[in-house]
Design an enzyme around this catalytic site. Structure first.
Site, PDB file in Angstrom:
ATOM      1  CB  THR A  51      -1.647   0.253   1.238  1.00  0.00           C
ATOM      2  OG1 THR A  51      -1.679  -1.016   0.946  1.00  0.00           O
ATOM      3  CG2 THR A  51      -2.061   1.401   1.270  1.00  0.00           C
ATOM      4  CD  GLU A  89       1.669  11.362  -1.279  1.00  0.00           C
ATOM      5  OE1 GLU A  89       1.675  13.058  -1.457  1.00  0.00           O
ATOM      6  OE2 GLU A  89       2.850  10.805  -1.648  1.00  0.00           O
ATOM      7  CG  HIS A 114      -4.055  -1.714  -1.569  1.00  0.00           C
ATOM      8  ND1 HIS A 114      -2.151  -1.839  -1.095  1.00  0.00           N
ATOM      9  CD2 HIS A 114      -3.663  -2.401  -3.057  1.00  0.00           C
ATOM     10  CE1 HIS A 114      -1.748  -2.555  -2.367  1.00  0.00           C
ATOM     11  NE2 HIS A 114      -2.951  -2.730  -3.547  1.00  0.00           N
TER      12      HIS A 114
END
Length: 125
Positions: A34, A42, A68
Site C-alpha cells: 500500500t 502521489e 487499496h
C-alpha cells in the site's frame, strides 16, 4: 500559475520485489504494498501539475485517502491516473484511480498545497 480542474496524468510501474508489502514493511505477502501504491498515486498528482506552477513554487502533499482494493503480484503493471478535480486557492484536490490488467486496484483522493519552495524549506532550519 495555470492550474485548472481537469488536468491529469498517469504513472505506472511493473511491480518488483522492492515494491512488495514484504519489502516496504507493510505486510508479509509478496504483492504491491500500500505505501508504494500511495507513492505512485502521489507521483501522478505531481505529474498532473508539472510545468504549470510559477518558477520557485512547488506543491506538497497534505492529505491522502486511498482504498487499496485488490492485490497486484510481482510482474504486473499498475497504472494510476490522477485528475485535478478542484482548485481552491493554493489547495489542490485530486481524484486518483489505480488499475492493473485485471481491473481496479485502488482509488481515492489526494490533496496538495502550492507553496513557495524557498520559504517552505527555510522553515525547516
Amino acid at each position: 500559475m495555470e492550474l485548472r480542474a481537469g488536468l491529469r496524468a498517469e504513472t505506472s510501474l511493473v511491480v518488483g520485489e522492492e515494491d512488495t508489502a514484504v519489502h516496504v514493511g507493510s505486510g508479509d505477502v509478496p504483492v504491491l504494498g500500500t505505501p508504494r501504491l500511495v507513492a505512485l498515486a502521489e507521483a501522478a498528482t505531481v505529474a498532473a501539475v508539472a510545468g504549470r506552477l510559477a518558477d520557485g513554487w512547488t506543491s506538497v502533499g497534505t492529505r491522502v485517502e486511498v482504498r487499496h482494493l485488490a492485490a497486484s503480484p510481482v510482474g504486473v503493471r499498475v497504472t494510476v491516473e490522477a485528475v485535478l478535480e478542484e482548485v481552491d486557492g493554493k489547495r489542490l484536490v485530486f481524484g486518483v484511480r489505480a488499475v492493473d490488467e485485471r481491473g481496479a486496484v485502488g482509488d481515492g483522493r489526494i490533496e496538495r498545497v502550492v507553496v513557495d519552495r524557498e520559504r517552505f524549506l527555510a522553515r525547516l532550519q
